[in-house]
Design a protein around this motif. Structure first.
Motif, PDB file in Angstrom:
ATOM      1  N   LYS A 208       0.304  18.253  28.177  1.00 14.56           N
ATOM      2  CA  LYS A 208      -0.704  17.529  28.220  1.00 14.56           C
ATOM      3  C   LYS A 208      -0.595  16.015  28.008  1.00 14.56           C
TER       4      LYS A 208
ATOM      5  N   LYS B  41      -5.895  12.981  23.645  1.00 12.73           N
ATOM      6  CA  LYS B  41      -5.680  14.351  23.491  1.00 12.73           C
ATOM      7  C   LYS B  41      -5.029  14.531  22.001  1.00 12.73           C
TER       8      LYS B  41
ATOM      9  N   GLU C 140     -10.493  21.277  25.637  1.00 11.34           N
ATOM     10  CA  GLU C 140     -10.510  19.722  25.539  1.00 11.34           C
ATOM     11  C   GLU C 140     -12.126  19.484  25.339  1.00 11.34           C
TER      12      GLU C 140
END
Length: 416
Positions: free
Chosen positions: A143, A103, A283
């Motif tokens: 996240k 991420k 994302e």
């Protein structure tokens, strides 16, 4: 052609089902596959999982094309390995797969190339992360940096929740290393959309839009799952949203792929948020979504194998993907307790009564009986001239199916 499909979920069953419809295809090998692919036209399951074994099989059997379903093998570099052996494979390289595998890498990529996304900070130290949440506004999104089976994103309403999540991710290490580093992100209010796309590294062609329902309970409540259902097309993805998506997300992403010299021939999935302030990227995924694939592929009129071959030949720019003028709904049947602890080993009954397509996700055959083996067990999928019709058909079918502890949401397609 001989096709090898890697994976064992509902997404892979849907891919195998769609690929089997191509006149270009003679046989399909699913590694390892599941109880659904075992019964699918042209398909044979293989008890093979390791990359070296898959390479050996592809060479020995002269496989013409390998399609990778899940993200794990892509992040582990299966595409690089196959290409090193001169084998044709559809998917991004290990480096390109970091767009999903990390991420932090993805957010830095978005920032570098001007992709519209939420404000964020990244942390590898728990104390630094806690100091940050002491002064940030709420809600906030945390996240896990690495792969977490769709469960590594948590919306925290207050400081105590955020601290507990950070401790679970970074100190208790509930994701076995994937949460040791985190992204703490601005919360965006709006409606999510999933845009599966295909790229040859020179062009990105978006598929029809879809909407995933991630929370376990009706009304979008409870913890995140891998996905409890999906609809396509997404009713909120209108022409204005599409224009913003292309201008502020798709085009700068393609620019980044080219500028970074990424070896990327495969699927790129955009998870976006439609807000009053515009369209933001949440994302990237570097593979097809699950269960979005089960909702999207039944609406594709084009030959999926031909589309993949065009991508591998770097000729996507002249391909027009054709879609049915219909709606699709997919409802997931899950094991009791999912996404937490759950039991398996229960016989599934009633699938033969379904009038539409049932994609198997977590089930296999034992003594000629289909037995549950996973958290998400099956996907009832139907199409219709209206979303209401598609939804009604999917629910009519799933209500005919039963296994001990079976659970499904009853509001897929009827809530935002």
């Amino acid at each position: 052609m001989k096709i090898l499909i890697i994976g064992n979920g509902g997404r892979e069953h849907a891919i195998a089902w769609k690929v089997s419809q191509s006149p270009l295809v003679e046989s399909i090998y699913c590694a390892p596959g599941n109880g659904g692919t075992k019964d699918e036209y042209k398909c044979v399951n293989l008890n093979i999982k390791e990359i070296d074994d898959l390479v050996r099989f592809a060479k020995d059997e002269k496989i013409d094309l390998t399609i990778v379903g899940p993200e794990g093998p892509l992040v582990d570099g299966i595409v690089d390995r196959f290409k090193l052996e001169g084998l044709k494979i559809f998917g991004p390289s290990r480096h390109a797969a970091k767009l999903e595998g990390s991420k932090i890498f993805a957010k830095e990529f978005m920032k570098k190339y001007g992709v519209k996304t939420a404000e964020y900070e990244s942390f590898g130290d728990l104390e630094d992360a806690i100091n940050y949440i002491n002064k940030c506004s709420y809600p906030v999104v945390i996240k896990a940096d690495g792969l977490a089976a769709g469960k590594g994103v948590v919306i925290c309403q207050n400081h105590n929740e955020a601290k507990d999540v950070l401790t679970a991710f970074m100190e208790k290490d509930i994701f076995n290393g994937s949460g040791k580093r985190v992204v703490i992100e601005e919360y965006l209010e709006g409606v999510e959309a999933s845009i599966l796309s295909i790229t040859d590294g020179l062009t990105i062609l978006p598929f029809i839009s879809s909407k995933d329902y991630k929370n376990i309970y009706d009304g979008n409540r409870g913890p995140n799952t891998g996905g409890m259902g999906a609809i396509a097309p997404n009713p909120y993805f209108n022409e204005e949203v599409s224009m913003q998506f292309i201008r502020n997300i798709l085009e700068p992403t393609l620019k980044g792929i080219k500028s970074e010299g990424m070896d990327y021939t495969g699927i790129i999935f955009f998870g976006i948020m439609i807000t009053q302030k515009g369209v933001y990227l949440l994302e990237y995924n570097v593979r097809m979504g699950d269960p979005e694939t089960q909702a999207v592929l039944p609406l594709m009129k084009s030959d999926f194998v031909e589309l993949i071959l065009r991508a591998l030949d770097k000729r996507l720019s002249c391909f027009n993907i054709e879609w049915r003028d219909e709606f699709s709904c997919c409802v997931v049947g899950a094991s009791k307790g999912y996404p937490g602890k759950y039991e398996t080993g229960f016989e599934i009954k009633g699938i033969c009564k379904a009038e539409n397509k049932i994609f198997i996700a977590g089930a296999s055959y034992e003594n000629n009986n289909l037995i549950t083996t996973g958290g998400r067990v099956l996907c009832s999928t139907a199409t219709g001239e209206t979303l209401k019709e598609a939804t009604s058909r999917a629910y009519e079918d799933i209500n005919k199916i039963h296994f001990e502890g079976m659970y499904f949401r009853r509001d897929i397609g009827t809530v935002n």
